[in-house]
Design an enzyme around this catalytic site. Structure first.
Site, PDB file in Angstrom:
ATOM      1  N   GLY A 161     141.334  20.393  -4.203  1.00  0.00           N
ATOM      2  CA  GLY A 161     141.649  21.644  -4.906  1.00  0.00           C
ATOM      3  C   GLY A 161     140.250  22.667  -4.676  1.00  0.00           C
ATOM      4  O   GLY A 161     140.397  23.816  -5.270  1.00  0.00           O
ATOM      5  N   GLU A 176     133.690  19.710 -11.047  1.00  0.00           N
ATOM      6  CA  GLU A 176     134.015  18.718 -11.599  1.00  0.00           C
ATOM      7  C   GLU A 176     132.858  17.508 -11.630  1.00  0.00           C
ATOM      8  O   GLU A 176     133.101  16.821 -12.634  1.00  0.00           O
ATOM      9  CB  GLU A 176     135.089  18.243 -10.609  1.00  0.00           C
ATOM     10  CG  GLU A 176     136.419  18.959 -10.589  1.00  0.00           C
ATOM     11  CD  GLU A 176     137.373  18.477  -9.463  1.00  0.00           C
ATOM     12  OE1 GLU A 176     138.457  18.975  -9.514  1.00  0.00           O
ATOM     13  OE2 GLU A 176     137.035  17.847  -8.432  1.00  0.00           O
TER      14      GLU A 176
END
Length: 220
Positions: free
Chosen positions: A97, A103
């Site tokens: 993504g 992240e």
């Protein structure tokens, strides 16, 4: 269960690990979206969330969950996110993504990283899914040449700029048998922001959704 049912099942299973008063680290992607939707039922119990992408932050706010900046939130008790590919050693490939850098930051700042996947994402070793590498735009060609030296076939992900304003090279045809070593090697290429291997800081717990229910895998 179909794949969406598996994703919902692991997202709901992850909720059982959330305690009152926590600020929750939240990932990005389809399974993380199911977790965000489920987390809405606990919004009166938690103190907020730290999002790994603008898209996740928007979804959280849409549910009335306060989104906090990581710098003000401090160390997090838990981070919940999916993966594009995962092994039972709890090593992951992430970044499909485009949110791999944030992240990785939120995962690093969290005491416990819970990875939630459906059984189609499980693999004996990493490399079947192209490895995303976030790159400073001016270094794109240089980094691509260096990645080719490692045996991969890097391709620019057309039309995508990350939340950080960078580009992504997806590296195909890698057979990743030593993910910790390769993660460090790629990160040392000048111009690389980070890569999608989560091996130096792997998941602590992996919840795998399948036709038979949710299985928990832990280190050791």
């Amino acid at each position: 269960m179909n794949q969406d049912d598996m994703k919902k099942a692991v997202a709901e299973a992850a909720l059982e690990r959330i305690e009152s008063g926590w600020v929750v680290g939240v990932g990005t992607g389809s399974t993380a979206n199911y977790f965000i939707d489920a987390l809405a039922g606990l919004k009166g119990k938690i103190d907020g969330a730290v999002a790994s992408s603008n898209a996740s932050a928007e979804r959280l706010r849409g549910h009335g969950i306060e989104v906090l900046d990581l710098n003000s939130a401090g160390p997090l008790p838990i981070y919940v996110d999916g993966a594009d590919e995962a092994t039972r050693h709890l090593h992951l490939t992430k970044g499909g993504g485009g949110a791999l850098t944030r992240e990785k930051i939120v995962a690093a700042a969290s005491k416990t990283f819970v990875c939630v996947i459906d059984s189609t994402k499980e693999a004996a070793y990493l490399g079947g899914y192209p490895l995303p590498v976030e790159v400073i735009p001016m270094a794109r060609s240089h980094v691509a040449r260096e990645l080719a030296k490692l045996g991969g076939n890097p391709e620019l992900r057309d039309g995508l700029y990350t939340d950080n304003g960078n580009v992504i090279l997806d590296v195909h045809n890698l057979r990743i048998m030593n993910p910790v070593e390769l993660e460090s090697e790629i990160d040392h290429i000048a111009g690389v922001v980070t890569n999608g291997l989560f091996a130096r800081r792997p998941a602590d717990i992996m919840l795998i959704g399948s036709d038979t229910g949710v299985e928990e895998v832990t280190a050791g």
